[in-house]
Design a protein around this motif. Structure first.
Motif, PDB file in Angstrom:
ATOM      1  N   ASP A  22       0.809  -1.225   0.000  1.00  0.00           N
ATOM      2  CA  ASP A  22       0.000   0.000   0.000  1.00  0.00           C
ATOM      3  C   ASP A  22       0.840   1.270   0.000  1.00  0.00           C
ATOM      4  OD1 ASP A  22      -2.388  -1.228  -0.163  1.00  0.00           O
ATOM      5  OD2 ASP A  22      -3.114  -0.697   1.834  1.00  0.00           O
ATOM      6  N   ARG A  23       2.141   1.149   0.236  1.00  0.00           N
ATOM      7  CA  ARG A  23       2.954   2.351   0.415  1.00  0.00           C
ATOM      8  C   ARG A  23       2.951   3.251  -0.825  1.00  0.00           C
ATOM      9  NH1 ARG A  23       8.413   0.173   3.555  1.00  0.00           N
ATOM     10  NH2 ARG A  23       7.379  -0.338   5.539  1.00  0.00           N
ATOM     11  N   ARG A  24       3.047   2.639  -2.004  1.00  0.00           N
ATOM     12  CA  ARG A  24       3.108   3.438  -3.233  1.00  0.00           C
ATOM     13  C   ARG A  24       1.825   4.239  -3.427  1.00  0.00           C
ATOM     14  NH1 ARG A  24       4.580   1.054  -9.268  1.00  0.00           N
ATOM     15  NH2 ARG A  24       4.451   3.038 -10.386  1.00  0.00           N
ATOM     16  N   ARG A  25       0.682   3.587  -3.195  1.00  0.00           N
ATOM     17  CA  ARG A  25      -0.606   4.275  -3.371  1.00  0.00           C
ATOM     18  C   ARG A  25      -0.784   5.381  -2.331  1.00  0.00           C
ATOM     19  NH1 ARG A  25      -5.674   3.254  -1.306  1.00  0.00           N
ATOM     20  NH2 ARG A  25      -4.977   1.271  -0.388  1.00  0.00           N
ATOM     21  N   ILE A  26      -0.377   5.091  -1.087  1.00  0.00           N
ATOM     22  CA  ILE A  26      -0.484   6.101  -0.031  1.00  0.00           C
ATOM     23  C   ILE A  26       0.376   7.312  -0.378  1.00  0.00           C
ATOM     24  CG2 ILE A  26       0.037   6.597   2.384  1.00  0.00           C
ATOM     25  CD1 ILE A  26      -0.532   3.632   2.981  1.00  0.00           C
ATOM     26  N   ARG A  27       1.606   7.048  -0.859  1.00  0.00           N
ATOM     27  CA  ARG A  27       2.498   8.146  -1.206  1.00  0.00           C
ATOM     28  C   ARG A  27       1.886   9.018  -2.312  1.00  0.00           C
ATOM     29  NH1 ARG A  27       8.119   8.303  -0.282  1.00  0.00           N
ATOM     30  NH2 ARG A  27       9.054  10.177  -1.199  1.00  0.00           N
ATOM     31  N   GLN A  28       1.286   8.371  -3.312  1.00  0.00           N
ATOM     32  CA  GLN A  28       0.676   9.117  -4.409  1.00  0.00           C
ATOM     33  C   GLN A  28      -0.467   9.995  -3.915  1.00  0.00           C
ATOM     34  OE1 GLN A  28      -0.752   6.650  -7.606  1.00  0.00           O
ATOM     35  NE2 GLN A  28      -1.493   8.378  -8.809  1.00  0.00           N
ATOM     36  N   GLU A  29      -1.304   9.449  -3.028  1.00  0.00           N
ATOM     37  CA  GLU A  29      -2.421  10.219  -2.490  1.00  0.00           C
ATOM     38  C   GLU A  29      -1.925  11.400  -1.660  1.00  0.00           C
ATOM     39  OE1 GLU A  29      -4.696   7.383  -0.355  1.00  0.00           O
ATOM     40  OE2 GLU A  29      -5.612   6.499  -2.151  1.00  0.00           O
ATOM     41  N   PHE A  30      -0.883  11.164  -0.860  1.00  0.00           N
ATOM     42  CA  PHE A  30      -0.325  12.251  -0.052  1.00  0.00           C
ATOM     43  C   PHE A  30       0.267  13.335  -0.939  1.00  0.00           C
ATOM     44  CE2 PHE A  30      -1.249   9.855   3.493  1.00  0.00           C
ATOM     45  CZ  PHE A  30      -0.748  10.379   4.673  1.00  0.00           C
ATOM     46  N   GLU A  31       0.980  12.922  -1.979  1.00  0.00           N
ATOM     47  CA  GLU A  31       1.602  13.898  -2.871  1.00  0.00           C
ATOM     48  C   GLU A  31       0.547  14.775  -3.547  1.00  0.00           C
ATOM     49  OE1 GLU A  31       3.965  11.506  -5.456  1.00  0.00           O
ATOM     50  OE2 GLU A  31       5.750  11.556  -4.154  1.00  0.00           O
ATOM     51  N   GLU A  32      -0.560  14.158  -3.962  1.00  0.00           N
ATOM     52  CA  GLU A  32      -1.633  14.925  -4.586  1.00  0.00           C
ATOM     53  C   GLU A  32      -2.228  15.935  -3.605  1.00  0.00           C
ATOM     54  OE1 GLU A  32      -4.424  12.110  -6.057  1.00  0.00           O
ATOM     55  OE2 GLU A  32      -3.140  11.446  -7.729  1.00  0.00           O
ATOM     56  N   HIS A  33      -2.425  15.496  -2.375  1.00  0.00           N
ATOM     57  CA  HIS A  33      -2.995  16.395  -1.366  1.00  0.00           C
ATOM     58  C   HIS A  33      -2.025  17.521  -1.027  1.00  0.00           C
ATOM     59  CE1 HIS A  33      -6.054  17.219   1.680  1.00  0.00           C
ATOM     60  NE2 HIS A  33      -5.051  17.595   2.451  1.00  0.00           N
ATOM     61  N   ILE A  34      -0.754  17.191  -0.901  1.00  0.00           N
ATOM     62  CA  ILE A  34       0.256  18.206  -0.619  1.00  0.00           C
ATOM     63  C   ILE A  34       0.331  19.235  -1.744  1.00  0.00           C
ATOM     64  CG2 ILE A  34       2.764  18.560  -0.479  1.00  0.00           C
ATOM     65  CD1 ILE A  34       2.916  16.018   1.205  1.00  0.00           C
ATOM     66  N   ASP A  35       0.281  18.760  -2.990  1.00  0.00           N
ATOM     67  CA  ASP A  35       0.310  19.672  -4.143  1.00  0.00           C
ATOM     68  C   ASP A  35      -0.889  20.615  -4.123  1.00  0.00           C
ATOM     69  OD1 ASP A  35       2.671  18.640  -5.105  1.00  0.00           O
ATOM     70  OD2 ASP A  35       1.726  17.246  -6.501  1.00  0.00           O
ATOM     71  N   ASP A  36      -2.058  20.075  -3.787  1.00  0.00           N
ATOM     72  CA  ASP A  36      -3.266  20.914  -3.726  1.00  0.00           C
ATOM     73  C   ASP A  36      -3.126  21.982  -2.650  1.00  0.00           C
ATOM     74  OD1 ASP A  36      -4.581  19.610  -5.765  1.00  0.00           O
ATOM     75  OD2 ASP A  36      -5.566  18.171  -4.438  1.00  0.00           O
ATOM     76  N   MET A  37      -2.615  21.600  -1.484  1.00  0.00           N
ATOM     77  CA  MET A  37      -2.419  22.565  -0.410  1.00  0.00           C
ATOM     78  C   MET A  37      -1.407  23.630  -0.814  1.00  0.00           C
ATOM     79  SD  MET A  37      -2.293  19.903   2.812  1.00  0.00           S
ATOM     80  CE  MET A  37      -1.864  21.173   3.991  1.00  0.00           C
ATOM     81  N   PHE A  38      -0.331  23.208  -1.467  1.00  0.00           N
ATOM     82  CA  PHE A  38       0.710  24.143  -1.904  1.00  0.00           C
ATOM     83  C   PHE A  38       0.131  25.176  -2.884  1.00  0.00           C
ATOM     84  CE2 PHE A  38       4.118  25.193  -4.987  1.00  0.00           C
ATOM     85  CZ  PHE A  38       5.026  25.789  -4.119  1.00  0.00           C
ATOM     86  N   GLU A  39      -0.657  24.709  -3.857  1.00  0.00           N
ATOM     87  CA  GLU A  39      -1.276  25.616  -4.832  1.00  0.00           C
ATOM     88  C   GLU A  39      -2.215  26.593  -4.154  1.00  0.00           C
ATOM     89  OE1 GLU A  39      -3.134  23.249  -7.800  1.00  0.00           O
ATOM     90  OE2 GLU A  39      -1.258  22.354  -8.509  1.00  0.00           O
ATOM     91  N   GLU A  40      -2.948  26.100  -3.143  1.00  0.00           N
ATOM     92  CA  GLU A  40      -3.873  26.976  -2.421  1.00  0.00           C
ATOM     93  C   GLU A  40      -3.127  28.074  -1.689  1.00  0.00           C
ATOM     94  OE1 GLU A  40      -7.611  28.310  -1.025  1.00  0.00           O
ATOM     95  OE2 GLU A  40      -7.058  26.900  -2.621  1.00  0.00           O
ATOM     96  N   TYR A  41      -2.030  27.727  -1.006  1.00  0.00           N
ATOM     97  CA  TYR A  41      -1.240  28.738  -0.300  1.00  0.00           C
ATOM     98  C   TYR A  41      -0.592  29.722  -1.271  1.00  0.00           C
ATOM     99  CZ  TYR A  41      -1.701  26.038   4.030  1.00  0.00           C
ATOM    100  OH  TYR A  41      -2.185  25.395   5.136  1.00  0.00           O
ATOM    101  N   MET A  42      -0.132  29.234  -2.405  1.00  0.00           N
ATOM    102  CA  MET A  42       0.462  30.119  -3.407  1.00  0.00           C
ATOM    103  C   MET A  42      -0.568  31.113  -3.932  1.00  0.00           C
ATOM    104  SD  MET A  42       3.757  29.590  -4.086  1.00  0.00           S
ATOM    105  CE  MET A  42       3.983  30.040  -5.820  1.00  0.00           C
ATOM    106  N   SER A  43      -1.811  30.633  -4.121  1.00  0.00           N
ATOM    107  CA  SER A  43      -2.861  31.524  -4.629  1.00  0.00           C
ATOM    108  C   SER A  43      -3.209  32.623  -3.637  1.00  0.00           C
ATOM    109  CB  SER A  43      -4.116  30.712  -4.966  1.00  0.00           C
ATOM    110  OG  SER A  43      -4.726  30.211  -3.791  1.00  0.00           O
ATOM    111  N   GLU A  44      -2.826  32.414  -2.356  1.00  0.00           N
ATOM    112  CA  GLU A  44      -3.084  33.420  -1.323  1.00  0.00           C
ATOM    113  C   GLU A  44      -1.948  34.431  -1.222  1.00  0.00           C
ATOM    114  OE1 GLU A  44      -3.763  31.235   2.229  1.00  0.00           O
ATOM    115  OE2 GLU A  44      -5.617  30.304   1.498  1.00  0.00           O
ATOM    116  N   GLY A  45      -0.941  34.296  -2.089  1.00  0.00           N
ATOM    117  CA  GLY A  45       0.132  35.283  -2.134  1.00  0.00           C
ATOM    118  C   GLY A  45       1.415  34.885  -1.438  1.00  0.00           C
ATOM    119  N   MET A  46       1.495  33.651  -0.962  1.00  0.00           N
ATOM    120  CA  MET A  46       2.732  33.210  -0.315  1.00  0.00           C
ATOM    121  C   MET A  46       3.816  32.955  -1.354  1.00  0.00           C
ATOM    122  SD  MET A  46       1.600  30.479   2.631  1.00  0.00           S
ATOM    123  CE  MET A  46       0.518  30.923   3.996  1.00  0.00           C
ATOM    124  N   SER A  47       5.064  33.067  -0.932  1.00  0.00           N
ATOM    125  CA  SER A  47       6.166  32.679  -1.801  1.00  0.00           C
ATOM    126  C   SER A  47       6.245  31.156  -1.816  1.00  0.00           C
ATOM    127  CB  SER A  47       7.478  33.250  -1.279  1.00  0.00           C
ATOM    128  OG  SER A  47       7.829  32.646  -0.047  1.00  0.00           O
TER     129      SER A  47
END
Length: 247
Positions: A22-47
């Motif tokens: 399950d590790r590969r699938r878990i990693r992929q899901e986490f990476e997708e969630h992390i990317d979404d959070m990163f994009e959201e923070y960037m859209s708020e004006g963060m570096s």
């Protein structure tokens, strides 16, 4: 975009997951969630660096998260499921035999339906048959929640059923995000919901079905709007407009 700190975090977290398939699938899901959070923070004006740090601040300790994920992906259950998949392959082989095919065909059909029982929306008929459905296709990020608004369904008795998935961050042991009656409006901006019921199946991916009763038949727009306050999701805001077919 990838950051070494993110990879180090995931490596540390996954080291606690004993069921290695399950590790590969878990990693992929986490990476997708992390990317979404990163994009959201960037859209708020963060570096980029600020957003990358904010993600790590939000998701919590890697060791605690890893322990939670290990519980969610129980090794014993995981290996049982792997054995079931092997059985399905063997069953499919026997289905090709004209003598044993009818018997094993029933077994295979039952086994394949198991994932649908475990996860997904429950299309029950307690409110009558479906009159119409509208694909929403909207995604919203609220800190440790990713909301995927899938569909709005109307039943024969006039009930509207809002279906959305709440992918709760496994980094936190938090409850699913509730759509309240004060978040639902028609095109005139009025709160006109008489009642709100429904169900959710819980878990990391929570399939939520909100039953909206009392929404005016003449309305042509359902607006879902949320504004965070000082207590929760401060500064977060989303607004989704769903056009309704002729009712």
């Amino acid at each position: 975009m990838r950051f070494k700190e993110w990879d180090d975090y995931l490596d540390s977290m996954l080291s606690h997951v004993k069921f290695t398939p399950d590790r590969r699938r878990i990693r992929q899901e986490f990476e997708e969630h992390i990317d979404d959070m990163f994009e959201e923070y960037m859209s708020e004006g963060m570096s980029e660096n600020e957003a990358a740090e904010a993600v790590l601040d939000n998701i919590g300790d890697s060791h605690e998260v890893g322990k939670l994920m290990n519980k969610a992906h129980n090794a014993v259950i995981g290996w049982i499921w792997q054995a079931m998949k092997v059985c399905l392959i063997v069953t499919a082989f026997f289905c090709l035999n004209p003598i044993t095919g009818p018997i094993f065909g029933v077994i295979a059909k039952t086994a394949v339906s198991i994932p649908d029982i475990i996860m997904g929306y429950d299309d029950d008929s307690s409110h009558g048959e479906t009159v119409w459905s509208v694909d929403i296709g909207e995604k919203v990020i609220l800190d440790d929640h990713k909301l995927l608004f899938d569909e709005l369904v109307k039943k024969q008795d006039g009930t509207l059923e809002l279906r959305y998935r709440d992918i709760t961050s496994p980094f936190r042991d938090s409850l699913h995000f509730d759509i309240g009656p004060d978040m639902l409006f028609n095109e005139e901006g009025m709160v006109l919901v008489m009642g709100l019921g429904g169900s959710s199946n819980g878990g990391y991916i929570d399939y939520v079905q909100r039953e909206i009763t009392g929404f005016p038949e003449e309305s042509r727009l359902l607006i879902i709007e949320f504004k965070g306050d000082e207590m929760m999701y401060k500064g977060r805001h989303f607004r989704i407009e769903v056009e309704l077919p002729g009712q």
